[in-house]
Design an enzyme around this catalytic site. Structure first.
Site, short mmCIF file in Angstrom:
data_model
loop_
_atom_site.label_atom_id
_atom_site.label_comp_id
_atom_site.label_asym_id
_atom_site.label_seq_id
_atom_site.Cartn_x
_atom_site.Cartn_y
_atom_site.Cartn_z
N TYR A 133 13.01 -0.99 -8.36
CA TYR A 133 11.80 -1.18 -9.13
C TYR A 133 10.97 0.11 -9.13
O TYR A 133 11.39 1.13 -8.60
CB TYR A 133 11.05 -2.41 -8.62
CG TYR A 133 11.90 -3.67 -8.73
CD1 TYR A 133 12.51 -4.00 -9.93
CD2 TYR A 133 12.10 -4.50 -7.63
CE1 TYR A 133 13.32 -5.13 -10.05
CE2 TYR A 133 12.91 -5.64 -7.74
CZ TYR A 133 13.51 -5.94 -8.95
OH TYR A 133 14.32 -7.05 -9.05
N ARG A 186 17.85 -16.03 2.20
CA ARG A 186 18.68 -17.16 1.78
C ARG A 186 18.81 -18.23 2.86
O ARG A 186 18.94 -19.42 2.53
CB ARG A 186 20.07 -16.65 1.36
CG ARG A 186 20.05 -15.88 0.05
CD ARG A 186 21.41 -15.25 -0.23
NE ARG A 186 21.45 -14.60 -1.52
CZ ARG A 186 21.03 -13.35 -1.76
NH1 ARG A 186 20.53 -12.63 -0.77
NH2 ARG A 186 21.11 -12.84 -2.97
N PRO A 240 10.12 -12.08 0.87
CA PRO A 240 9.75 -12.47 -0.49
C PRO A 240 10.98 -12.74 -1.34
O PRO A 240 11.93 -11.97 -1.35
CB PRO A 240 8.98 -11.24 -1.01
CG PRO A 240 9.36 -10.12 -0.10
CD PRO A 240 9.70 -10.72 1.22
N CYS A 268 11.88 -14.08 -5.31
CA CYS A 268 11.40 -14.46 -6.64
C CYS A 268 11.93 -15.84 -7.02
O CYS A 268 13.10 -16.14 -6.82
CB CYS A 268 11.82 -13.42 -7.66
SG CYS A 268 10.94 -11.87 -7.51
N ALA A 325 7.77 -11.02 -5.10
CA ALA A 325 7.30 -9.83 -5.82
C ALA A 325 6.31 -10.27 -6.90
O ALA A 325 6.66 -10.97 -7.85
CB ALA A 325 8.47 -9.09 -6.44
N ARG A 361 8.13 -2.25 1.68
CA ARG A 361 9.57 -2.53 1.62
C ARG A 361 10.28 -1.35 0.97
O ARG A 361 9.92 -0.91 -0.12
CB ARG A 361 9.87 -3.81 0.84
CG ARG A 361 11.36 -4.07 0.70
CD ARG A 361 11.69 -5.47 0.22
NE ARG A 361 12.37 -6.21 1.29
CZ ARG A 361 12.94 -7.40 1.13
NH1 ARG A 361 12.90 -8.00 -0.04
NH2 ARG A 361 13.55 -7.99 2.14
N GLN A 417 3.84 -9.72 -1.64
CA GLN A 417 4.47 -8.45 -1.98
C GLN A 417 3.97 -8.03 -3.36
O GLN A 417 4.26 -8.69 -4.36
CB GLN A 417 6.00 -8.61 -2.00
CG GLN A 417 6.74 -7.31 -2.23
CD GLN A 417 8.24 -7.53 -2.34
OE1 GLN A 417 8.70 -8.15 -3.30
NE2 GLN A 417 8.99 -7.04 -1.37
#
Length: 366
Positions: A181, A323, A23, A25, A57, A229, A99
């Site tokens: 988070y 990436r 995932p 963002c 996310a 995760r 996610q």
């Protein structure tokens, strides 16, 4: 057949290979709704040979967004916006995951490509953030500590978002308990200084993660995989260490989770972490060994050979890349060719003209 391009079964689903999209963002949503950007962004990875594509996310409540531009699943309108994206992933041969997340004290921030940093003021679209304890992330606004009713509402929000995700057609659900988070904030003693049943011991700090896993498992039934995760280490004195996370992963497995996506850090700004190719793989290997749980590795994995070696070494059961998929949305096709695989079914028929010359060249080279 290479391990990387062998299928992996989780509960009632079988993923066509073990090279997956982590995932990532995009900070491109409005009011939490995914749009054409997300559609093209995610579907291209399925065309590029990914086995599983996990959407970014996605907040279970509006105040759970990292930024005002994050996606959500807190209403039926969000469910309906995700459905054609999931259909596009499926049409290209991959499975779709999402996610589910709450950003906690790291919510209500400016997106990375904004020219501003830190917390977004309320007058400019921001909101009051929530956390296990009223301890701010360095440089951000101080959060409000969740009370028991708030924790109960949060668990219910994860359950409801899981229901909407399933109704949108997602095949896999992932709980975001990493990167500083909210759920990671509960897990770490650096951010959780509660004295009730949600703080103190590791068992208490893990309680909310396990309750969310149980709630999502109850909603998903027995067929749908639930991933979690984790950040394996806070990379800061007094923080979480891999063996702590291995214990929590084992408890989560017993609570109904199926596989653990192992990342690291993100909780504090003063973390010290050495970054390089495959730098998080040892974390995944340690949690797999100590917790006796299946894991996926992530972290600067950029070639088929590197990914295959991680699996051959027994350090992980699957590979998440991030990436590298952005640099090359056809990373899966490239990795298969690199490893000498010939899964023609992995290639969209529209792209076979590119596949066949590569296959012929590889045969000539042998």
């Amino acid at each position: 057949m290479s391990l990387l391009f062998s299928p992996l079964s989780l509960r009632d689903i079988t993923v066509r290979n073990r090279l997956w999209v982590a995932p990532m963002c995009q900070y491109s949503a409005e009011d939490g709704l995914p749009n054409d950007w997300h559609h093209v962004h995610l579907a291209q990875f399925a065309s590029g040979g990914a086995g599983l594509v996990v959407a970014e996310a996605t907040a279970v409540v509006p105040e759970g967004r990292i930024s005002p531009r994050d996606t959500g699943l807190w209403s039926d309108a969000h469910r309906d916006a995700w459905r054609p994206i999931v259909d596009a992933i499926h049409a290209r041969g991959a499975l779709a995951g999402v996610q589910l997340a709450h950003a906690g004290r790291k919510a209500s921030t400016w997106w990375p490509f904004s020219d501003r940093h830190g917390s977004v003021p309320a007058g400019e679209g921001g909101w009051t953030t929530l956390a296990p304890s009223a301890i701010a992330y360095e440089g951000y606004a101080e959060p409000v500590a969740l009370d028991r009713d708030g924790i109960a509402a949060l668990i219910e929000a994860f359950r409801a978002a899981a229901r909407r995700a399933l109704d949108a057609g997602f095949d896999v659900l992932e709980v975001h308990a990493a990167h500083g988070y909210l759920l990671h904030e509960f897990l770490s003693p650096l951010s959780n200084q509660r004295t009730d049943e949600w703080g103190g011991s590791l068992e208490n700090r893990a309680r909310i993660v396990l309750d969310i896993v149980r709630a999502m498992r109850a909603e998903a039934g027995e067929a749908v995989p639930v991933l979690v995760r984790f950040s394996a280490s806070d990379a800061a004195p007094g923080g979480l260490e891999p063996d702590d996370v291995a214990r929590v992963a084992r408890w989560a497995l017993d609570a109904g989770a199926d596989l653990f996506d192992i990342s690291s850090a993100g909780l504090v700004a003063h973390q010290q972490l050495s970054v390089g190719p495959g730098y998080q793989v040892p974390f995944a290997a340690r949690i797999r060994e100590v917790g006796e749980v299946p894991v996926a590795a992530v972290g600067i994995i950029t070639s088929g050979a590197q990914a295959e070696q991680i699996l051959q070494d027994g350090d992980a059961d699957a590979i998440f890349a991030a990436r590298e998929w952005l640099r090359d949305p056809h990373f899966g096709l490239r990795a298969a060719t690199e490893l000498g695989e010939d899964p023609e079914s992995l290639w969209p028929p529209q792209y076979l003209r590119a596949h066949r010359p590569a296959r012929q060249a590889a045969a000539a080279a042998r």
